[in-house]
Design an enzyme around this catalytic site. Structure first.
Site, PDB file in Angstrom:
ATOM      1  N   GLY A  15      20.714 -50.609  17.474  1.00  0.00           N
ATOM      2  CA  GLY A  15      20.559 -51.476  16.298  1.00  0.00           C
ATOM      3  C   GLY A  15      21.571 -51.159  15.214  1.00  0.00           C
ATOM      4  O   GLY A  15      22.208 -50.108  15.211  1.00  0.00           O
ATOM      5  N   ARG A  19      19.932 -52.051   6.507  1.00  0.00           N
ATOM      6  CA  ARG A  19      19.346 -51.673   5.209  1.00  0.00           C
ATOM      7  C   ARG A  19      19.943 -50.395   4.638  1.00  0.00           C
ATOM      8  O   ARG A  19      19.754 -50.077   3.469  1.00  0.00           O
ATOM      9  CB  ARG A  19      17.822 -51.516   5.349  1.00  0.00           C
ATOM     10  CG  ARG A  19      17.082 -52.842   5.297  1.00  0.00           C
ATOM     11  CD  ARG A  19      15.607 -52.666   5.584  1.00  0.00           C
ATOM     12  NE  ARG A  19      15.354 -52.438   7.000  1.00  0.00           N
ATOM     13  CZ  ARG A  19      14.182 -52.033   7.497  1.00  0.00           C
ATOM     14  NH1 ARG A  19      13.172 -51.788   6.700  1.00  0.00           N
ATOM     15  NH2 ARG A  19      14.039 -51.858   8.798  1.00  0.00           N
ATOM     16  N   ARG A 344      36.758 -19.007   0.105  1.00  0.00           N
ATOM     17  CA  ARG A 344      37.239 -20.094   0.957  1.00  0.00           C
ATOM     18  C   ARG A 344      37.416 -19.600   2.396  1.00  0.00           C
ATOM     19  O   ARG A 344      37.314 -18.407   2.671  1.00  0.00           O
ATOM     20  CB  ARG A 344      38.528 -20.656   0.367  1.00  0.00           C
ATOM     21  CG  ARG A 344      38.272 -21.388  -0.964  1.00  0.00           C
ATOM     22  CD  ARG A 344      39.563 -21.683  -1.707  1.00  0.00           C
ATOM     23  NE  ARG A 344      40.536 -22.339  -0.856  1.00  0.00           N
ATOM     24  CZ  ARG A 344      41.847 -22.366  -1.094  1.00  0.00           C
ATOM     25  NH1 ARG A 344      42.338 -21.764  -2.169  1.00  0.00           N
ATOM     26  NH2 ARG A 344      42.663 -22.986  -0.275  1.00  0.00           N
TER      27      ARG A 344
HETATM   28  C1  UD1 Z   1       9.905 -51.894  16.374  1.00  0.00           C
HETATM   29  C2  UD1 Z   1       8.677 -52.358  17.106  1.00  0.00           C
HETATM   30  C3  UD1 Z   1       7.499 -52.329  16.140  1.00  0.00           C
HETATM   31  C4  UD1 Z   1       7.317 -50.916  15.587  1.00  0.00           C
HETATM   32  C5  UD1 Z   1       8.598 -50.452  14.943  1.00  0.00           C
HETATM   33  C6  UD1 Z   1       8.468 -49.011  14.549  1.00  0.00           C
HETATM   34  C7  UD1 Z   1       9.447 -53.936  18.757  1.00  0.00           C
HETATM   35  C8  UD1 Z   1       9.577 -55.344  19.134  1.00  0.00           C
HETATM   36  N1  UD1 Z   1       8.891 -53.687  17.590  1.00  0.00           N
HETATM   37  O1  UD1 Z   1      10.169 -52.761  15.293  1.00  0.00           O
HETATM   38  O2  UD1 Z   1       6.312 -52.716  16.811  1.00  0.00           O
HETATM   39  O3  UD1 Z   1       6.257 -50.896  14.644  1.00  0.00           O
HETATM   40  O4  UD1 Z   1       9.689 -50.565  15.872  1.00  0.00           O
HETATM   41  O5  UD1 Z   1       9.601 -48.614  13.834  1.00  0.00           O
HETATM   42  O6  UD1 Z   1       9.802 -53.066  19.533  1.00  0.00           O
HETATM   43  N2  UD1 Z   1      17.043 -51.209  18.939  1.00  0.00           N
HETATM   44  C9  UD1 Z   1      17.933 -51.318  19.976  1.00  0.00           C
HETATM   45  N3  UD1 Z   1      18.295 -52.557  20.393  1.00  0.00           N
HETATM   46  C10 UD1 Z   1      17.795 -53.667  19.824  1.00  0.00           C
HETATM   47  C11 UD1 Z   1      16.881 -53.562  18.772  1.00  0.00           C
HETATM   48  C12 UD1 Z   1      16.515 -52.307  18.347  1.00  0.00           C
HETATM   49  O7  UD1 Z   1      18.413 -50.321  20.502  1.00  0.00           O
HETATM   50  O8  UD1 Z   1      18.174 -54.773  20.272  1.00  0.00           O
HETATM   51  C13 UD1 Z   1      16.681 -49.878  18.452  1.00  0.00           C
HETATM   52  C14 UD1 Z   1      17.131 -49.646  17.030  1.00  0.00           C
HETATM   53  O9  UD1 Z   1      18.422 -49.050  16.990  1.00  0.00           O
HETATM   54  C15 UD1 Z   1      16.073 -48.700  16.503  1.00  0.00           C
HETATM   55  C16 UD1 Z   1      14.837 -49.080  17.303  1.00  0.00           C
HETATM   56  O10 UD1 Z   1      15.276 -49.787  18.430  1.00  0.00           O
HETATM   57  O11 UD1 Z   1      16.371 -47.355  16.780  1.00  0.00           O
HETATM   58  C17 UD1 Z   1      13.856 -49.931  16.515  1.00  0.00           C
HETATM   59  O12 UD1 Z   1      14.489 -51.071  16.015  1.00  0.00           O
HETATM   60  P1  UD1 Z   1      14.010 -51.752  14.668  1.00  0.00           P
HETATM   61  O13 UD1 Z   1      14.719 -53.021  14.529  1.00  0.00           O
HETATM   62  O14 UD1 Z   1      14.067 -50.768  13.572  1.00  0.00           O
HETATM   63  O15 UD1 Z   1      12.463 -51.945  14.947  1.00  0.00           O
HETATM   64  P2  UD1 Z   1      11.650 -53.297  14.979  1.00  0.00           P
HETATM   65  O16 UD1 Z   1      12.129 -54.121  16.126  1.00  0.00           O
HETATM   66  O17 UD1 Z   1      11.630 -53.880  13.649  1.00  0.00           O
END
Ligand code: UD1
Ligand code: CA
Length: 485
Positions: A15, A19, A344
């Site tokens: 991801g 933010r 240093r």
């Molecule tokens: C996700 C969960 C949600 C949970 C929350 C906890 C899903 C659909 N939802 O929310 O239920 O309460 O985490 O924090 O799973 N990531 C990827 N590839 C992607 C999307 C995300 O690798 O396509 C990774 C991100 O880098 C991150 C993690 O997954 O480390 C969570 O992604 P984020 O978008 O923060 O979580 P949500 O999808 O909002």
């Protein structure tokens, strides 16, 4: 009790982390001297899985080279999986599976690259609950005051887990649920594969949700469960810099507590910051306002602080380091540093030596019991055992193009305000007068001086600065004295 270990741990880190509002990828932001990703990988590796996979996409090259640089103490290789353009945690997990054997069996753990306080113990307890209950999927949940933004744990009337619903897909009723999905799961490998194959992007965010695997397994008649953690910090993600700072503070609190229980006195844990890779011995005392960074190592009985920053610095047993900034330096046992010293890289102070007030050192070997007590710069130098460098001396190491070295022998007594114009050597047991400019080598046992005779111009102040307070003081001093001939 036999150690339960997952067959694989998958760390999702594809991801963007918008933010954080940063050019640095979110998972590379540090707390406690390690990136968020490093913390996550350490926990994942600590669970001793056979396979460890990290899923990347956003800034993938930067993440991969960071992963290559990590000193992961584990026998597993770290596998990299690239997520394609299909979004969502479900898709990320599918991409991870492409790096694993087709006939994978056992427990697969999924966790995130941005949950730095999660520990290997917590992963292993989740695996234990999962395996002893023979679940298809077990999710680590948490009861929180503000569930906003999280997926909610939906249970039936008997309390059994039904499914997870994302905030954006949730009804008002579901949004009032305060048990949330941490995003950390244990899956049976076969159930995970079947569940992932069923995913669609037919939801509010157009993503393949990993959370939907839970509902799928449950609908297929398999047993699924949510187990709540009491330690909310362990499942807290760092999404913005406010959360990052809060997590950093909590991590530091835990690190300080660990050291205090190991016999270190920390007078004020609130103003003491200790990186993960620091090591401290019993009976070390840390005074308020101290940052111990990198691979700093402090020996037993040493006292550090107040108000000091030591990075990658080794402090020997019984040494004292007061109001000092130091990087890549070694302070010998029983030595004294500060107040207001700047050490240093390449500074190496011997046992019982001293680097005193307003002294800066660099690439300097200062021998056992040798002292540079006041107002000096020591660069590219070697000072022998037991020698003393007078106040306000400079090791003049730079000719404008190149740096040169000064060597001072053992037990020398060098005067104040000396300039050592490198390259130059002072022999053992030599002396020098005040204000000597040492341009030529000084033989052992010699007294070096650069003598410029002092002239006094009598009456100069009264004649040239009449009416000043200095002139008045001079006139008062001469009243009653016989006029000089
Ligand atoms: C996700 C969960 C949600 C949970 C929350 C906890 C899903 C659909 N939802 O929310 O239920 O309460 O985490 O924090 O799973 N990531 C990827 N590839 C992607 C999307 C995300 O690798 O396509 C990774 C991100 O880098 C991150 C993690 O997954 O480390 C969570 O992604 P984020 O978008 O923060 O979580 P949500 O999808 O909002
Ligand atoms: Ca998301």
């Amino acid at each position: 009790m036999s150690q339960t270990r997952p067959i694989a741990v998958i760390v999702l880190a594809a991801g963007q982390g918008t933010r954080m509002k940063s050019t640095l990828p979110k998972v590379l932001h540090p707390i406690g001297g390690r990136s968020l990703l490093h913390h996550s990988i350490t926990a994942a590796a600590g669970a001793t899985p056979e396979h460890l996979v990290v899923v990347v996409r956003h800034e993938r090259d930067q993440l991969v080279s960071h992963l290559d640089s990590l000193p992961i103490n584990s026998t597993q290789t770290l596998l990299i999986a690239d997520q394609d353009e299909i979004p969502g945690t479900g898709r990320a997990t599918e991409c991870a599976l492409t790096q694993l054997p087709d006939d994978l069996t056992g427990t697969v753990v999924v966790t995130y690259g941005d949950v730095p306080l999660l520990t290997a113990d917590t992963i292993n307890s989740l695996v234990e609950v999962h395996e002893s209950s023979h679940n298809a999927a077990t999710v680590l949940s948490a009861e929180v005051d503000d569930p906003n933004g999280y997926g909610r744990i939906v249970r039936d009337a008997s309390g059994a887990l039904l499914r997870i619903v994302e905030q954006k897909d949730a009804s008002d009723d579901q949004r009032s649920i305060r048990e949330i999905n941490s995003g950390i799961y244990a899956f049976d490998a076969a159930a995970l594969k079947a569940g992932l194959a069923s995913l669609t992007t037919d939801n509010a965010q157009g993503e393949k949700y990993l959370t939907d695997v839970i509902g799928f397994s449950r609908d297929a008649g398999q047993s699924v469960a949510a187990t709540a953690t009491a330690d909310l910090w362990q499942v807290e993600g760092a999404n913005d810099r406010v959360q990052l700072a809060n997590l950093g503070k909590e991590l530091n609190r835990r690190v300080c507590e660990k050291w205090m229980r190991a016999g270190v006195s920390i007078i004020d844990p609130d103003t003491t910051w200790i990186d993960m890779d620091v090591s401290l011995s019993e009976d070390v005392t840390i005074l308020p306002g101290v940052q111990l960074l990198g691979a700093t190592d402090i020996g037993s009985g040493a006292v550090v602080g107040p108000d000091s920053t030591l990075k990658d610095t080794e402090v020997g047993a019984g040494a004292q380091v007061v109001r000092t900034h130091s990087e890549l330096a070694v302070v010998g046992a029983g030595a004294k540093v500060g107040p207001f010293s700047y050490l240093r890289p390449g500074t190496n102070l011997g046992e019982d030596g001293k680097i005193g007030t307003f002294v800066e050192t660099k690439n300097a070997d200062i021998g056992r019991g040798a002292k540079v007590p006041h107002l000096s710069y020591v660069g590219d130098a070697e000072i022998g055992e037991g020698s003393n460098i007078g106040a306000a001396s400079v090791f003049v190491n730079y000719d404008g193009v190149n740096k040169h070295r000064t060597v001072v022998g053992k037990h020398a007594r060098m005067g104040s305000d000396n300039m050592y114009v490198a390259p130059v050597t002072v022999g053992d047991g030599a002396y020098s007068g005040a204000s000597t400019t040492v341009r030529k080598d000084v033989p052992a046992g010699a007294l070096a001086m650069t003598v410029a005779p002092q002239r006094n111009l009598e009456g100069w102040v009264v004649s040239n600065r009449p009416g000043t307070s200095a002139a008045q003081a001079a006139e008062a001093a001469s009243e009653g004295e016989p006029a000089s001939e």
